[in-house]
Enzyme design. Structure first.
Site, PDB file in Angstrom:
ATOM      1  N   CYS A  83      31.649   1.374   4.028  1.00 36.72           N
ATOM      2  CA  CYS A  83      32.726   0.385   4.048  1.00 36.72           C
ATOM      3  C   CYS A  83      32.220  -0.840   4.793  1.00 36.72           C
ATOM      4  O   CYS A  83      31.718  -0.719   5.911  1.00 36.72           O
ATOM      5  CB  CYS A  83      33.944   0.978   4.766  1.00 36.72           C
ATOM      6  SG  CYS A  83      35.231  -0.233   5.134  1.00 36.72           S
TER       7      CYS A  83
ATOM      8  N   CYS B 298      29.632   8.020  -5.842  1.00 37.67           N
ATOM      9  CA  CYS B 298      29.982   9.405  -5.539  1.00 37.67           C
ATOM     10  C   CYS B 298      30.491   9.419  -4.101  1.00 37.67           C
ATOM     11  O   CYS B 298      29.716   9.250  -3.158  1.00 37.67           O
ATOM     12  CB  CYS B 298      28.729  10.259  -5.697  1.00 37.67           C
ATOM     13  SG  CYS B 298      29.009  12.015  -5.453  1.00 37.67           S
TER      14      CYS B 298
END
Ligand SMILES: [Zn+2]
Length: 142
Positions: free
Chosen positions: A108, A131
């Site tokens: 992130c 993924c």
């Protein structure tokens, strides 16, 4: 030759900075292990790998919009898989040479939390498969 992925990262974005103990307090043990310790949840155990509801998957650490359910697909791997991020600026890609292989780690961009890995075997236009660990995500239904 190693694909250079760092250059696309947005380094000037504001970051969510917290101490390790603050993260431990905020996150569940499983979320902490994945987001802050780069752990991987066991396949087919996460809450979202088979999730079909519509909405925005946000970072479980800081709430940043990461992936839309529109790009989610059933990869059969046991982890939530997406063809692309909701906004490329909201994720960062890093070369990861752990376990004797070269993978691309996805984090992130706001809080630096570990999300999962990017593989080149996706079904979409770009061929990308993000993924992602269920633990890293919070589905905001709409
Ligand atoms: Zn985050």
């Amino acid at each position: 030759m190693i694909k250079q992925t760092h250059t696309k990262n947005q380094t000037e974005r504001p970051r969510v900075e917290k101490t390790d103990s603050a993260w431990r307090e905020q996150l569940t043990a499983a979320q902490y292990e994945v987001l802050r310790r780069k752990g991987t949840e066991r396949a087919f155990t996460g809450k979202y790998f088979d999730e079909k509801r519509k909405g925005m998957y946000r970072c479980a650490g800081c709430g940043t919009e990461l992936f839309s359910s529109e790009t989610k697909f059933d990869s059969g791997t046991g982890w939530p898989s997406f063809t692309e991020p909701a906004d490329r600026a909201n994720v960062e890609l890093h070369d990861d040479f752990s376990y004797g292989m070269h993978r691309i780690e996805v984090t992130c961009s706001a809080c630096g939390g570990h999300l999962g890995h990017l593989f080149p075997d996706g079904p979409g236009r770009t061929g990308d498969r993000y993924c992602i660990n269920s633990c890293s995500l919070d589905l905001d239904e709409h």
